[in-house]
Design a protein around this motif. Structure first.
Motif, PDB file in Angstrom:
ATOM      1  N   CYS A 193       0.836  -1.188   0.000  1.00  0.00           N
ATOM      2  CA  CYS A 193       0.000   0.000   0.000  1.00  0.00           C
ATOM      3  C   CYS A 193       0.881   1.251   0.000  1.00  0.00           C
ATOM      4  O   CYS A 193       2.013   1.237   0.429  1.00  0.00           O
ATOM      5  CB  CYS A 193      -0.892   0.002   1.229  1.00  0.00           C
ATOM      6  N   VAL A 194       0.330   2.322  -0.501  1.00  0.00           N
ATOM      7  CA  VAL A 194       1.027   3.591  -0.499  1.00  0.00           C
ATOM      8  C   VAL A 194       1.228   4.057   0.933  1.00  0.00           C
ATOM      9  O   VAL A 194       0.451   3.704   1.808  1.00  0.00           O
ATOM     10  CB  VAL A 194       0.217   4.657  -1.268  1.00  0.00           C
ATOM     11  N   PRO A 195       2.177   4.933   1.220  1.00  0.00           N
ATOM     12  CA  PRO A 195       3.293   5.259   0.343  1.00  0.00           C
ATOM     13  C   PRO A 195       4.467   4.374   0.666  1.00  0.00           C
ATOM     14  O   PRO A 195       4.550   3.862   1.778  1.00  0.00           O
ATOM     15  CB  PRO A 195       3.598   6.709   0.745  1.00  0.00           C
ATOM     16  N   PRO A 196       5.409   4.201  -0.268  1.00  0.00           N
ATOM     17  CA  PRO A 196       6.610   3.429   0.036  1.00  0.00           C
ATOM     18  C   PRO A 196       7.335   4.070   1.211  1.00  0.00           C
ATOM     19  O   PRO A 196       7.428   5.292   1.298  1.00  0.00           O
ATOM     20  CB  PRO A 196       7.443   3.541  -1.241  1.00  0.00           C
ATOM     21  N   LEU A 197       7.838   3.230   2.094  1.00  0.00           N
ATOM     22  CA  LEU A 197       8.559   3.739   3.257  1.00  0.00           C
ATOM     23  C   LEU A 197       9.844   4.439   2.834  1.00  0.00           C
ATOM     24  O   LEU A 197      10.477   4.050   1.877  1.00  0.00           O
ATOM     25  CB  LEU A 197       8.936   2.594   4.190  1.00  0.00           C
ATOM     26  N   SER A 198      10.237   5.428   3.576  1.00  0.00           N
ATOM     27  CA  SER A 198      11.534   6.054   3.306  1.00  0.00           C
ATOM     28  C   SER A 198      12.592   5.468   4.229  1.00  0.00           C
ATOM     29  O   SER A 198      13.768   5.497   3.937  1.00  0.00           O
ATOM     30  CB  SER A 198      11.455   7.564   3.473  1.00  0.00           C
ATOM     31  N   HIS A 199      12.146   4.926   5.348  1.00  0.00           N
ATOM     32  CA  HIS A 199      13.100   4.267   6.242  1.00  0.00           C
ATOM     33  C   HIS A 199      12.944   2.757   6.135  1.00  0.00           C
ATOM     34  O   HIS A 199      11.905   2.206   6.475  1.00  0.00           O
ATOM     35  CB  HIS A 199      12.902   4.695   7.702  1.00  0.00           C
ATOM     36  N   LEU A 200      14.012   2.108   5.660  1.00  0.00           N
ATOM     37  CA  LEU A 200      13.936   0.671   5.429  1.00  0.00           C
ATOM     38  C   LEU A 200      14.704  -0.093   6.488  1.00  0.00           C
ATOM     39  O   LEU A 200      15.826   0.278   6.832  1.00  0.00           O
ATOM     40  CB  LEU A 200      14.551   0.322   4.066  1.00  0.00           C
ATOM     41  N   HIS A 201      14.096  -1.183   6.955  1.00  0.00           N
ATOM     42  CA  HIS A 201      14.816  -2.130   7.800  1.00  0.00           C
ATOM     43  C   HIS A 201      15.094  -3.372   6.966  1.00  0.00           C
ATOM     44  O   HIS A 201      14.169  -3.988   6.437  1.00  0.00           O
ATOM     45  CB  HIS A 201      14.004  -2.483   9.038  1.00  0.00           C
ATOM     46  N   LEU A 202      16.374  -3.724   6.831  1.00  0.00           N
ATOM     47  CA  LEU A 202      16.758  -4.900   6.045  1.00  0.00           C
ATOM     48  C   LEU A 202      17.187  -6.004   6.999  1.00  0.00           C
ATOM     49  O   LEU A 202      18.324  -5.998   7.478  1.00  0.00           O
ATOM     50  CB  LEU A 202      17.911  -4.556   5.093  1.00  0.00           C
ATOM     51  N   PRO A 203      16.309  -6.969   7.271  1.00  0.00           N
ATOM     52  CA  PRO A 203      16.656  -8.001   8.252  1.00  0.00           C
ATOM     53  C   PRO A 203      17.698  -8.990   7.743  1.00  0.00           C
ATOM     54  O   PRO A 203      18.295  -9.713   8.544  1.00  0.00           O
ATOM     55  CB  PRO A 203      15.313  -8.690   8.515  1.00  0.00           C
ATOM     56  N   MET A 204      17.897  -9.035   6.432  1.00  0.00           N
ATOM     57  CA  MET A 204      18.817 -10.053   5.875  1.00  0.00           C
ATOM     58  C   MET A 204      20.215  -9.487   5.711  1.00  0.00           C
ATOM     59  O   MET A 204      20.385  -8.286   5.498  1.00  0.00           O
ATOM     60  CB  MET A 204      18.286 -10.548   4.527  1.00  0.00           C
ATOM     61  N   PRO A 205      21.244 -10.357   5.817  1.00  0.00           N
ATOM     62  CA  PRO A 205      22.622  -9.898   5.648  1.00  0.00           C
ATOM     63  C   PRO A 205      22.924  -9.583   4.177  1.00  0.00           C
ATOM     64  O   PRO A 205      22.160  -9.956   3.287  1.00  0.00           O
ATOM     65  CB  PRO A 205      23.440 -11.082   6.133  1.00  0.00           C
ATOM     66  N   ARG A 206      24.066  -8.930   3.968  1.00  0.00           N
ATOM     67  CA  ARG A 206      24.454  -8.531   2.608  1.00  0.00           C
ATOM     68  C   ARG A 206      24.556  -9.723   1.657  1.00  0.00           C
ATOM     69  O   ARG A 206      24.278  -9.615   0.470  1.00  0.00           O
ATOM     70  CB  ARG A 206      25.793  -7.806   2.650  1.00  0.00           C
ATOM     71  N   GLY A 207      24.965 -10.858   2.212  1.00  0.00           N
ATOM     72  CA  GLY A 207      25.106 -12.050   1.381  1.00  0.00           C
ATOM     73  C   GLY A 207      23.783 -12.481   0.758  1.00  0.00           C
ATOM     74  O   GLY A 207      23.743 -12.936  -0.390  1.00  0.00           O
ATOM     75  N   ASP A 208      22.703 -12.330   1.508  1.00  0.00           N
ATOM     76  CA  ASP A 208      21.386 -12.657   0.964  1.00  0.00           C
ATOM     77  C   ASP A 208      21.014 -11.704  -0.160  1.00  0.00           C
ATOM     78  O   ASP A 208      20.451 -12.109  -1.185  1.00  0.00           O
ATOM     79  CB  ASP A 208      20.316 -12.565   2.056  1.00  0.00           C
ATOM     80  N   ILE A 209      21.310 -10.426   0.056  1.00  0.00           N
ATOM     81  CA  ILE A 209      20.979  -9.429  -0.967  1.00  0.00           C
ATOM     82  C   ILE A 209      21.792  -9.705  -2.227  1.00  0.00           C
ATOM     83  O   ILE A 209      21.276  -9.677  -3.344  1.00  0.00           O
ATOM     84  CB  ILE A 209      21.264  -8.005  -0.443  1.00  0.00           C
ATOM     85  N   ALA A 210      23.079 -10.011  -2.026  1.00  0.00           N
ATOM     86  CA  ALA A 210      23.943 -10.321  -3.166  1.00  0.00           C
ATOM     87  C   ALA A 210      23.406 -11.520  -3.949  1.00  0.00           C
ATOM     88  O   ALA A 210      23.293 -11.464  -5.180  1.00  0.00           O
ATOM     89  CB  ALA A 210      25.364 -10.594  -2.674  1.00  0.00           C
TER      90      ALA A 210
END
Lengths: 266, 266
Positions: free
Chosen positions: A177-194
């Motif tokens: 739903c609107v609006p996209p958050l401006s503050h993001l919490h990324l629970p996953m480590p960089r390796g997951d994102i990679a």
DNA sequence: CGACTGATTGATTTCATTCAAATATAGTGG
DNA sequence: CCACTATATTTGAATGAAATCAATCAGTCG
């Protein structure tokens, strides 16, 4: 590979890290009456961070409904290379495979609450509630369109565009739903994102740093990201999968099935 | 971009290049009685090679059932970069989008015969034939697993592994039944293969040449490929998406829905 | 037969990876 | 509370796989 050996499934007394809810509480997703019924037939379970609860190649005996936390879906090559297919959050279904065994694995990124429903019971529910089947079909079609967008990313976007797309998508993701958050919490480590973006940890880190230096992001800690210039970020991500498009799409889904926001699963 | 401006849809008098059938003939797919009924409600149409018959972003007014020929499904970035999401062959459905507009485009690679069914009629059919909905759900789940396998390829495989995977997949593809063909006909140009594998034309060409020099393939003409060492090729492609796995999976599908072999669509 | 399109081959460049090190963060037990 | 360890992230330098740039070659068609 990148994660410690799964310490097996864990009991329920610990409150969920991200929502504070316990086993018997539902985190606000699955408001639909059919899904209430479904939930009543399911076993509730808590999965510890890092634990695998669905394994590629194993008999597909259950479907899972996440009520709390974040899970990563992935596949492995024999030599250990990993592709993260998506991150599942509260409200999403996993395990709707088309054949007898799961085609992907799933692990908890952070402690996860889920409903575990035997596949045999799902069959019965589908007969009982035709609308549920329609809903699952729409969900599967939606998942497919998400996967196709990700194929575009993996096949044709640059590292910069991939990282920007990920942030934009994550901002819109859980709460479509609107609006996209401006503050993001990324629970996953960089390796997951990679592994999700088809890059290496180093490239993800470098790219984030560059976006920070350019003033598009602030990164108070590795898992907390502030989007300072959302429009510029979306422009880098590419017109496709823009917040606007996805939101419109999600909007239609919500009109059909209020109270639900689903994402990428399998 | 890579293709000539679509010369619009074309009449039916030309026999299909690959199967010789004409408009009123069905090329052997869609044997299921429900699908017969479905076909009866659909408009039959022939699409000329290179012509687009489904466009990303356009209102999703129809679903399509291919009866003959090969189509490419793709998405474009604003600057023209293209990702080919898959190749659809006889028996496959396209256009099962989850929102009001198509999320992908489709063009005929070679002359294509298809059934064009208004979405409104599909809705009615789904109410009438619950089994059809179940079948569509299984199909969508299968498509999703194919897409996930492709995400693995695009995110983590080398050029060599990608090309090998493509050949193995195409050999098993249209006729998922055993055994995989050793002689492959590739109706699509190198550019389509490159955009499908997230590579360039040159890399695809070089990689094929190398496999030929190594004695794994023979390439009598660009569109004809002989697999000389199928086991070695499959080994390069990677254990996942191996013919064995896919065949087992397809086998289960066929038991549920005899007479059909579906693949990647959207 | 030229002109055109598609495929192959070659030379060079580049973006992301790999290898290597430093720095930050979280967790543990004294 | 703090030192100490282990893990995750960031940063740097060198390498490499595939892309790009540039011809050449092979079919097709008017």
């Amino acid at each position: 590979m990148s994660f410690p050996a799964a310490p097996a499934l864990v009991d329920a007394s610990v409150p969920c890290a991200s929502c504070g809810a316990r086993l018997d509480a539902r985190c606000g997703a699955m408001a639909d009456p059919h899904l209430d019924h479904l939930a009543a037939l399911a076993l509730r379970q808590t999965v510890a961070a890092g634990a695998e609860f669905m394994a590629e190649g194993e008999p597909a005996e259950h479907v899972f409904g996440l009520t709390c936390g974040t899970a990563r879906l992935f596949k492995l090559l024999p030599d250990g290379r990993r592709q993260v297919l998506g991150f599942a959050r509260a409200g999403q279904f996993l395990g709707l495979a088309s054949c007898r065994t799961y085609t992907v694995s799933a692990e908890a990124v952070e402690p996860v609450h889920l409903h575990r429903l035997p596949r045999s019971r799902l069959r019965g529910l589908l007969d009982q509630y035709p609308m549920l089947e329609r809903w699952l079909l729409e969900t599967a079609a939606y998942e497919l369109s998400i996967a196709q967008e990700q194929m575009m990313l993996l096949g044709r976007k640059t590292a910069r565009e991939r990282v920007a797309s990920f942030l934009v998508g994550w901002a819109a993701g859980g709460r479509p739903c609107v609006p996209p958050l401006s503050h993001l919490h990324l629970p996953m480590p960089r390796g997951d994102i990679a592994d999700y973006l088809g890059l290496t940890i180093e490239t993800v880190s470098r790219t984030l740093t560059r976006l920070r230096i350019e003033g598009l992001l602030a990164i108070p800690s590795p898992s907390e990201i502030e989007v300072l210039r959302p429009v510029a970020l979306a422009a880098i991500a590419g017109c496709n999968s823009s917040p606007t498009d996805m939101m419109r799409c999600d909007e239609e889904r919500r009109q059909l099935h209020p109270g639900l926001g689903l994402g990428a699963g399998a």
